[in-house]
Design a protein around this motif. Structure first.
Motif, short mmCIF file in Angstrom:
data_model
loop_
_atom_site.label_atom_id
_atom_site.label_comp_id
_atom_site.label_asym_id
_atom_site.label_seq_id
_atom_site.Cartn_x
_atom_site.Cartn_y
_atom_site.Cartn_z
N ALA A 10 -87.20 -12.50 62.27
CA ALA A 10 -88.24 -13.19 61.90
C ALA A 10 -89.44 -12.82 62.77
CB ALA A 10 -88.34 -14.65 61.93
N ARG A 32 -92.06 -12.51 57.50
CA ARG A 32 -90.88 -13.46 57.59
C ARG A 32 -91.35 -14.68 58.56
NH1 ARG A 32 -87.06 -9.09 60.18
NH2 ARG A 32 -89.10 -8.83 61.16
N THR A 41 -94.03 -7.68 53.60
CA THR A 41 -93.58 -9.09 53.73
C THR A 41 -93.40 -9.71 55.18
OG1 THR A 41 -91.94 -8.48 51.95
CG2 THR A 41 -91.29 -10.30 53.49
N SER A 86 -101.90 -15.93 49.17
CA SER A 86 -101.82 -15.18 47.84
C SER A 86 -103.24 -14.54 47.38
CB SER A 86 -100.92 -16.04 47.02
OG SER A 86 -100.79 -15.29 45.77
N ARG A 113 -96.56 -10.75 50.88
CA ARG A 113 -95.58 -11.61 50.72
C ARG A 113 -95.00 -12.40 51.70
NH1 ARG A 113 -89.93 -11.14 50.07
NH2 ARG A 113 -89.17 -12.39 48.48
N MET A 114 -95.11 -13.85 51.64
CA MET A 114 -94.53 -14.53 52.61
C MET A 114 -92.95 -15.01 52.42
SD MET A 114 -97.81 -17.19 53.70
CE MET A 114 -96.61 -18.13 54.78
N HIS A 115 -92.26 -14.83 53.22
CA HIS A 115 -90.77 -15.26 53.11
C HIS A 115 -90.56 -16.20 54.05
CE1 HIS A 115 -86.49 -15.05 52.19
NE2 HIS A 115 -86.31 -15.00 53.39
N ILE A 116 -90.17 -17.44 53.53
CA ILE A 116 -90.07 -18.57 54.60
C ILE A 116 -88.47 -19.23 54.50
CG2 ILE A 116 -90.84 -21.12 54.93
CD1 ILE A 116 -93.39 -20.41 53.42
N ALA A 117 -88.22 -19.54 55.80
CA ALA A 117 -86.87 -20.15 55.97
C ALA A 117 -86.88 -21.07 56.74
CB ALA A 117 -85.78 -18.82 56.49
#
Length: 309
Positions: free
Chosen positions: A143, A96, A94, A116, A123-127
């Motif tokens: 991050a 971040r 992942t 992808s 897996r990209m987790h975007i905030a």
């Protein structure tokens, strides 16, 4: 052996000033952060925090530990990234990513499918975070990669633990109804062309309002601002009435409804967008995979639908 999680908690308290803010930053309760720091105090054998009003301050010993913490985190991260890069250099796990909202819309969302496809194990987790918060998150390790824009033309101050790369130059265009008098002028528009027209614009204390004030600064009269709206889709719904025009950054511009046209400016306001990450994570295959896709997007002419009417 010093507990790395407790060390991270102490560093966050040092940066943010209270246990409650550090807890929000780390995703824990204030009680959990307090317990982590007490455990660290037991491990080193000296007090690290002292009460100060409603907050806390570092003791001299606490400050000494915090000053040494970046070296510890960077060494640990280099170990992890070396292991990942040896594993065939394949991006995995992942990543971040933190970014301002229009950077997510205009830069990250368009590359998600390619990332992808090319990196199925990543897996990209975007905030969403504003640039100063995003820098803090990357610097403290909560991050991995940040997209930042400069503030009113001033470069972002980067901590020495981070490195950056230019990603994109975002500019502002004027959007109007196709029946508006400005739509009949040959582009690019000048500041003088904008005199005497009514506006919908972003509220004060926003980057886009600063852009707007600079754009109209040389006009002989104050601009006729009819509406102050933070949401760009709502601005465009007012522009569709034909009464007002709006200055919209290309990264922030939603798809145009029928009847609206875009006109570039001769001297457009602009902001520079950079990606930032820790020096110690420079070997990360995941970071390089995302940077490569961002570069491909820019080489292909930038985010889709950013130019034109």
């Amino acid at each position: 052996m010093i507990d790395v999680g407790a060390l991270r908690a102490l560093r966050s308290v040092a940066a943010l000033g209270t246990l409650a803010r550090a807890a929000d930053d780390l995703g824990f309760t204030a009680s959990a952060v307090s317990q982590q720091i007490k455990r660290l105090e037991r491990q080193v054998g000296v007090p690290l925090l002292a009460p100060a009003g409603r907050g806390v301050v570092l003791t001299l010993a606490g400050q000494a530990i915090v000053d040494s913490a970046p070296d510890v985190f960077q060494a640990l991260e280099r170990c992890a990234e070396s292991a990942r890069s040896v594993a065939e250099g394949a991006p995995r796990g992942t990543l971040r990513v933190v970014s301002f909202s229009t950077g997510i819309r205009g830069l990250l969302a368009p590359i998600m499918e390619r990332v992808s496809t090319r990196c199925p194990d990543l897996r990209m987790h975007i905030a969403e975070l504003e640039p100063d918060q995003a820098l803090h998150s990357v610097d403290t390790g909560s991050a991995d990669l940040a997209l930042l824009h400069d503030a009113d033309g001033l470069p972002v101050h980067l901590p020495s633990s981070l490195t950056q790369r230019h990603i994109h130059t975002d500019v502002g265009d004027v959007v109007m109804h196709r029946t508006h008098p400005l739509a009949r002028l040959d582009p690019p528009l000048t500041s003088d062309d904008l005199a005497g027209h009514a506006w919908a614009t972003s509220p004060p204390r926003t980057v886009c309002h600063q852009w707007f004030r600079r754009l109209v600064a040389d006009l002989p009269e104050d601009p006729d601002v009819r509406h102050l709206i933070d949401d760009f889709s709502t601005q465009l719904s007012l522009v569709a009435s034909g009464e007002v025009i709006a200055l919209i950054p290309r990264l922030a511009r939603p798809p145009l409804r029928d009847g609206l046209v875009v006109r570039p400016l001769r001297r457009p306001p602009k902001r520079e967008v950079h990606a930032a990450w820790r020096h110690s994570a420079h070997a990360s295959p995941a970071i390089h995979a995302v940077l490569a896709e961002l570069q491909r997007l820019e080489s292909a002419g930038g985010p889709p639908g950013m130019i034109g009417s």
